[in-house]
Structure formats: C-alpha cells, structure tokens
Design a protein around this motif. Structure first.
Motif, short mmCIF file in Angstrom:
data_model
loop_
_atom_site.label_atom_id
_atom_site.label_comp_id
_atom_site.label_asym_id
_atom_site.label_seq_id
_atom_site.Cartn_x
_atom_site.Cartn_y
_atom_site.Cartn_z
N GLY A 42 0.79 -1.23 0.00
CA GLY A 42 0.00 0.00 0.00
C GLY A 42 0.82 1.27 0.00
O GLY A 42 0.27 2.37 0.08
N LYS A 43 2.15 1.15 -0.12
CA LYS A 43 3.02 2.32 -0.05
C LYS A 43 2.71 3.35 -1.13
O LYS A 43 2.53 4.54 -0.85
N SER A 44 2.65 2.88 -2.39
CA SER A 44 2.42 3.81 -3.50
C SER A 44 1.02 4.43 -3.43
O SER A 44 0.84 5.62 -3.74
N THR A 45 0.04 3.64 -3.01
CA THR A 45 -1.32 4.17 -2.86
C THR A 45 -1.34 5.30 -1.84
O THR A 45 -1.97 6.35 -2.05
N LEU A 46 -0.65 5.12 -0.73
CA LEU A 46 -0.58 6.14 0.31
C LEU A 46 -0.03 7.45 -0.26
O LEU A 46 -0.58 8.54 -0.03
N LEU A 47 1.04 7.35 -1.04
CA LEU A 47 1.64 8.55 -1.64
C LEU A 47 0.69 9.20 -2.65
O LEU A 47 0.59 10.43 -2.72
N ARG A 48 -0.02 8.39 -3.42
CA ARG A 48 -0.93 8.92 -4.43
C ARG A 48 -2.10 9.68 -3.80
O ARG A 48 -2.61 10.65 -4.37
N LEU A 49 -2.51 9.29 -2.61
CA LEU A 49 -3.57 10.00 -1.90
C LEU A 49 -3.10 11.40 -1.48
O LEU A 49 -3.87 12.36 -1.50
N ILE A 50 -1.84 11.50 -1.12
CA ILE A 50 -1.28 12.80 -0.69
C ILE A 50 -1.20 13.76 -1.88
O ILE A 50 -1.45 14.96 -1.76
N HIS A 51 -0.87 13.22 -3.05
CA HIS A 51 -0.67 14.03 -4.25
C HIS A 51 -1.98 14.25 -5.02
O HIS A 51 -2.00 14.92 -6.05
N LEU A 52 -3.06 13.69 -4.51
CA LEU A 52 -4.39 13.77 -5.14
C LEU A 52 -4.44 13.09 -6.51
O LEU A 52 -5.24 13.45 -7.36
N ALA A 53 -3.57 12.09 -6.68
CA ALA A 53 -3.70 11.22 -7.85
C ALA A 53 -4.79 10.19 -7.60
O ALA A 53 -5.29 9.56 -8.53
N GLU A 54 -5.13 10.00 -6.32
CA GLU A 54 -6.21 9.11 -5.89
C GLU A 54 -7.00 9.81 -4.80
O GLU A 54 -6.50 10.74 -4.16
N ARG A 55 -8.21 9.33 -4.56
CA ARG A 55 -9.04 9.81 -3.44
C ARG A 55 -9.34 8.62 -2.53
O ARG A 55 -9.53 7.49 -3.01
N PRO A 56 -9.40 8.83 -1.21
CA PRO A 56 -9.70 7.71 -0.32
C PRO A 56 -11.14 7.23 -0.46
O PRO A 56 -12.03 8.01 -0.81
N SER A 57 -11.36 5.95 -0.20
CA SER A 57 -12.73 5.40 -0.18
C SER A 57 -13.42 5.79 1.12
O SER A 57 -14.63 6.04 1.15
N ARG A 58 -12.64 5.82 2.20
CA ARG A 58 -13.14 6.25 3.51
C ARG A 58 -12.02 6.95 4.25
O ARG A 58 -10.85 6.75 3.95
N GLY A 59 -12.40 7.76 5.24
CA GLY A 59 -11.40 8.43 6.06
C GLY A 59 -11.02 9.79 5.52
O GLY A 59 -11.52 10.24 4.48
N THR A 60 -10.08 10.43 6.21
CA THR A 60 -9.72 11.82 5.92
C THR A 60 -8.21 11.97 5.82
O THR A 60 -7.46 11.46 6.67
N VAL A 61 -7.77 12.68 4.77
CA VAL A 61 -6.36 13.07 4.63
C VAL A 61 -6.29 14.58 4.80
O VAL A 61 -6.95 15.33 4.08
N LEU A 62 -5.49 15.03 5.77
CA LEU A 62 -5.31 16.45 6.04
C LEU A 62 -3.89 16.86 5.69
O LEU A 62 -2.93 16.17 6.08
N PHE A 63 -3.75 17.96 4.96
CA PHE A 63 -2.43 18.49 4.61
C PHE A 63 -2.39 19.94 5.07
O PHE A 63 -3.23 20.76 4.64
N ASP A 64 -1.44 20.26 5.96
CA ASP A 64 -1.40 21.61 6.55
C ASP A 64 -2.76 21.99 7.12
O ASP A 64 -3.24 23.13 6.93
N ASP A 65 -3.42 21.04 7.77
CA ASP A 65 -4.72 21.22 8.42
C ASP A 65 -5.88 21.45 7.45
O ASP A 65 -6.96 21.86 7.85
N ARG A 66 -5.65 21.18 6.17
CA ARG A 66 -6.69 21.32 5.15
C ARG A 66 -7.15 19.93 4.71
O ARG A 66 -6.33 19.10 4.34
#
Length: 229
Positions: A42-66
């Motif tokens: 799941g390493k690459s998937t995790l990185l892709r969520l941060i870069h908005l190449a993917e969106r999570p199915s559930r849960g929240t990703v916060l970047f700089d509190d956004r």
C-alpha cells in the motif's frame, strides 16, 4: 501542527481489492519519515492520496490542516505546488533538456528567468549533475534520470516531498548521497516522506519508519528503536 495527517484512511479498488485499510498517522512539519513494507503493501497508494492522484474510499487526509476532500478543480494544481513528488519512472519530458525539466515547477510559479537559471544550476550541482543542463533525458543513464526527477521535485522547496522508491535505480553509494540530500531538506523547510523497501538503507538513516502490511499500518517505529526492529 502536523504537516500531514491520515485519519482512518481506506482505499478500495474495483474487484474489490483493498489497498489501504483504516490507516492513521500524523507527520510533523520538519520531519523525515520512511514508509516500508512488502510489494503491494500500500506504499504507492498512500503517496498517491497525498498528491491527489487518488481519493480515499473512507477516512480523511489532512495536509497543513486542510481536508484534501475539499481540494477540487484548479485548487488541485495549487496543492501540487506544495507537494514535490519523486516518481519511480521519472516522468521526464523527453523533448526538453535537463534544465527545462528541472525548471518546470519554477516556471509554473512565475519566477523570473534569471532566478530560475540560478536555482536550476544550484540544484543540479547538489544532485551531481552539474554541467548536464543541456542534455536530453534519453542521453542520461537511468540513475541520472532519477536524479533529474529528484532535482525537479525539490527545486521549488515544497512544503512536503514524497518519494516512491527514489533509490531503486541508483548504486549504493549514490543512494546514500541522495538520502543525505533528502535528510537535509527539513532544515530548509521541506518535510520528507519516502517509500522504500530497502530495509538496510532505511535502518541506516535512523528516521521514523511506518510499516505497512496488507494495507494496514502494522508498526510505527521511532528512530531510537530501529536497532531492535
């Protein structure tokens, strides 16, 4: 304040295939963190969520509190200016010179030409490619292409650098040099998140390590505990 936070993040692909399952962690500004695990963990998937190449199915990703769920349309490009990415396959523009490839993030920011030239020359020296500014990507070795990708990712001094197996095409001595370069970035204001399966290299770096297994966060190892991991 954390620069990055995952709150119970899951990613399920059609099939269904679960790439990440209820992953939670926070990463502080100025921190360098490794993500490791077997192929398909799941390493690459995790990185892709941060870069908005993917969106999570559930849960929240916060970047700089956004909350990244709220980042849509033209705001995606602005978000990506704050996140430098080192890709496994370089993704260089084959018809552009090394200098033009590295300069791209600065051009997009509207920086003046003279300042761009100065920044590009400086960063190419730092990654061992001084004097190769006019070369085309096809004239470079795989390792040199990887270093061009690294230079492009860090030239604009992003808030966060994410790197997917950045030393995969590099010999051991160059891998150590590149990791030392990454380790110096937090002092310049860039946090660093590196996905790598090179356990020996990760242990030598003595940084925090997130361990993924079958899409789940199996362990979160502090630097002082690495000798016993």
């Amino acid at each position: 304040m954390p620069v990055l936070r995952f709150d119970s993040v899951s990613k399920v692909y059609p099939g269904p295939r679960t790439a990440l399952e209820a992953v939670s962690f926070a990463m502080d500004a100025g921190e360098m963190v490794f993500v490791t695990g077997h192929s398909g963990a799941g390493k690459s998937t995790l990185l892709r969520l941060i870069h908005l190449a993917e969106r999570p199915s559930r849960g929240t990703v916060l970047f700089d509190d956004r909350n990244l769920a709220s980042v849509r349309g033209s705001a995606i490009a602005r978000h990506r200016r704050d996140v430098g990415v080192v890709f496994q396959n370089h993704q260089l523009l084959t018809d552009r010179s090394v200098a033009d490839n590295v300069a791209l993030p600065l051009v997009l920011r509207g920086m003046k030409r003279a300042e761009i030239g100065k920044r590009v020359r400086s960063i190419l020296e730092r990654v061992g490619l001084g004097g190769r500014e006019r070369a085309l990507p096809e004239q470079l070795s795989a390792g040199e292409q990887q270093r061009v990708g690294i230079a492009r990712a860090i030239v604009a001094e992003p808030t966060l650098l994410i790197a997917d197996e950045p030393t995969g095409n590099l010999d051991p001595s160059l891998s150590t040099e590149i990791m030392a370069l990454f380790a110096a970035l937090p002092e310049r204001g860039t946090s660093v998140l590196v996905a790598s399966h090179d356990i020996a290299l990760v242990k030598r770096m003595k940084k925090r390590v997130l361990v993924l297994a079958n899409g789940q966060l199996e362990d979160d190892i502090a630097p002082e505990d690495l000798a016993d991991a």
